[in-house]
Design a protein around this motif. Structure first.
Motif, PDB file in Angstrom:
ATOM      1  N   LEU A  64       0.821  -1.202   0.000  1.00 14.06           N
ATOM      2  CA  LEU A  64       0.000   0.000   0.000  1.00 14.06           C
ATOM      3  C   LEU A  64       0.859   1.258   0.000  1.00 14.06           C
ATOM      4  O   LEU A  64       1.882   1.328   0.681  1.00 14.06           O
ATOM      5  N   ALA A  65       0.402   2.260  -0.740  1.00 16.68           N
ATOM      6  CA  ALA A  65       1.075   3.556  -0.788  1.00 16.68           C
ATOM      7  C   ALA A  65       0.572   4.443   0.351  1.00 16.68           C
ATOM      8  O   ALA A  65      -0.397   4.121   1.047  1.00 16.68           O
ATOM      9  N   LEU A  66       1.210   5.567   0.525  1.00 12.71           N
ATOM     10  CA  LEU A  66       0.924   6.502   1.606  1.00 12.71           C
ATOM     11  C   LEU A  66      -0.548   6.922   1.647  1.00 12.71           C
ATOM     12  O   LEU A  66      -1.170   6.920   2.709  1.00 12.71           O
ATOM     13  N   ALA A  67      -1.112   7.278   0.509  1.00 11.98           N
ATOM     14  CA  ALA A  67      -2.507   7.741   0.471  1.00 11.98           C
ATOM     15  C   ALA A  67      -3.477   6.656   0.916  1.00 11.98           C
ATOM     16  O   ALA A  67      -4.498   6.954   1.536  1.00 11.98           O
ATOM     17  N   ALA A  68      -3.167   5.407   0.650  1.00 14.13           N
ATOM     18  CA  ALA A  68      -4.054   4.291   0.997  1.00 14.13           C
ATOM     19  C   ALA A  68      -4.183   4.101   2.504  1.00 14.13           C
ATOM     20  O   ALA A  68      -5.152   3.494   2.970  1.00 14.13           O
ATOM     21  N   VAL A  69      -3.219   4.630   3.263  1.00 10.52           N
ATOM     22  CA  VAL A  69      -3.267   4.510   4.721  1.00 10.52           C
ATOM     23  C   VAL A  69      -3.458   5.870   5.386  1.00 10.52           C
ATOM     24  O   VAL A  69      -3.282   6.003   6.593  1.00 10.52           O
ATOM     25  N   GLY A  71      -1.611   8.399   5.236  1.00  8.31           N
ATOM     26  CA  GLY A  71      -0.340   8.750   5.846  1.00  8.31           C
ATOM     27  C   GLY A  71       0.031  10.207   5.642  1.00  8.31           C
ATOM     28  O   GLY A  71      -0.512  10.906   4.779  1.00  8.31           O
ATOM     29  N   GLU A  72       0.973  10.648   6.457  1.00  4.24           N
ATOM     30  CA  GLU A  72       1.450  12.026   6.436  1.00  4.24           C
ATOM     31  C   GLU A  72       2.964  12.026   6.233  1.00  4.24           C
ATOM     32  O   GLU A  72       3.609  10.984   6.353  1.00  4.24           O
ATOM     33  N   ILE A  73       3.511  13.197   5.966  1.00  3.87           N
ATOM     34  CA  ILE A  73       4.956  13.335   5.769  1.00  3.87           C
ATOM     35  C   ILE A  73       5.490  14.423   6.680  1.00  3.87           C
ATOM     36  O   ILE A  73       4.895  15.498   6.795  1.00  3.87           O
ATOM     37  N   LEU A  74       6.623  14.131   7.328  1.00 10.52           N
ATOM     38  CA  LEU A  74       7.418  15.149   8.000  1.00 10.52           C
ATOM     39  C   LEU A  74       8.696  15.283   7.191  1.00 10.52           C
ATOM     40  O   LEU A  74       9.475  14.330   7.077  1.00 10.52           O
ATOM     41  N   ASN A 110       8.329  20.224  -1.134  1.00 10.06           N
ATOM     42  CA  ASN A 110       7.228  20.100  -0.181  1.00 10.06           C
ATOM     43  C   ASN A 110       5.901  20.564  -0.778  1.00 10.06           C
ATOM     44  O   ASN A 110       4.855  19.946  -0.544  1.00 10.06           O
ATOM     45  N   GLU A 111       5.932  21.631  -1.571  1.00 10.29           N
ATOM     46  CA  GLU A 111       4.714  22.117  -2.245  1.00 10.29           C
ATOM     47  C   GLU A 111       4.154  21.043  -3.173  1.00 10.29           C
ATOM     48  O   GLU A 111       2.945  20.820  -3.217  1.00 10.29           O
ATOM     49  N   ASN A 116      -0.227  16.728  -4.109  1.00  9.08           N
ATOM     50  CA  ASN A 116      -0.715  15.359  -4.276  1.00  9.08           C
ATOM     51  C   ASN A 116      -1.707  14.978  -3.181  1.00  9.08           C
ATOM     52  O   ASN A 116      -2.051  13.810  -3.033  1.00  9.08           O
ATOM     53  N   GLY A 117      -2.131  15.970  -2.389  1.00 12.37           N
ATOM     54  CA  GLY A 117      -3.130  15.718  -1.359  1.00 12.37           C
ATOM     55  C   GLY A 117      -2.591  15.149  -0.063  1.00 12.37           C
ATOM     56  O   GLY A 117      -3.345  14.632   0.757  1.00 12.37           O
ATOM     57  N   ILE A 118      -1.282  15.266   0.145  1.00 13.13           N
ATOM     58  CA  ILE A 118      -0.650  14.722   1.345  1.00 13.13           C
ATOM     59  C   ILE A 118      -0.429  15.840   2.354  1.00 13.13           C
ATOM     60  O   ILE A 118       0.007  16.941   1.998  1.00 13.13           O
ATOM     61  N   LYS A 119      -0.726  15.542   3.633  1.00 10.15           N
ATOM     62  CA  LYS A 119      -0.395  16.481   4.699  1.00 10.15           C
ATOM     63  C   LYS A 119       1.111  16.436   4.882  1.00 10.15           C
ATOM     64  O   LYS A 119       1.689  15.368   5.105  1.00 10.15           O
TER      65      LYS A 119
END
Length: 148
Positions: A64-69, A71-74, A110-111, A116-119
């Protein structure tokens, strides 16, 4: 560009005893820029990171990719990823990008992740930061645009 990606259960970055960025499940990214990097390098990394399938599915497979869970990014800037340790005991950082370009590319990276809809939470470019994380797995992956 170089990015060290760590899958985390949570992560935060603190500057002067103040938490400036924090996430729950997702990725901690340590990001370095060099002067030869291009906009295409940013696009390559954003594509690879947002589509990377390292979260477990119902069968326990990393599928699973980040969006599927959700997920967020720091994202934390870290020029020391370009340390050259071949000579002596003091690393050289001449391969790291000049601060003006590096700051611009770090912000643009980061932008594009956010687009891509990621926090995306961040540290502060050039600041002395304390990064805390709870590794998940551990899963750590190195991206280097010189080796696409």
């Amino acid at each position: 560009m170089r990015v060290v990606l760590q899958r985390v259960k949570q992560a935060s970055v603190t500057i002067d005893d103040q938490v400036v960025g924090a996430i729950k499940r997702g990725y901690l990214l340590l990001v370095a820029v060099r002067d030869a990097d291009t906009e295409a390098d940013i696009d390559y990394l954003v594509h690879k990171i947002t589509n990377l399938r390292v979260f477990e599915d119902a069968q326990g497979k990393m599928n699973l990719a980040l969006a599927a869970v959700a997920g967020e990014i720091l994202s934390v800037s870290q020029f020391t990823l370009y340390a050259d340790t071949r000579k002596g005991n003091r690393p050289s950082f001449t391969d790291a990008g000049h601060p003006e370009k590096a700051a611009q590319y770090y912000a643009r990276f980061n932008e594009k992740l956010r687009a891509n809809g990621i926090k995306v939470a961040t540290g502060e470019f050039g600041a002395d930061m304390a990064v805390a994380l709870i590794n998940d797995g551990p899963v750590t992956i190195l991206f280097d645009t010189e080796n696409k």
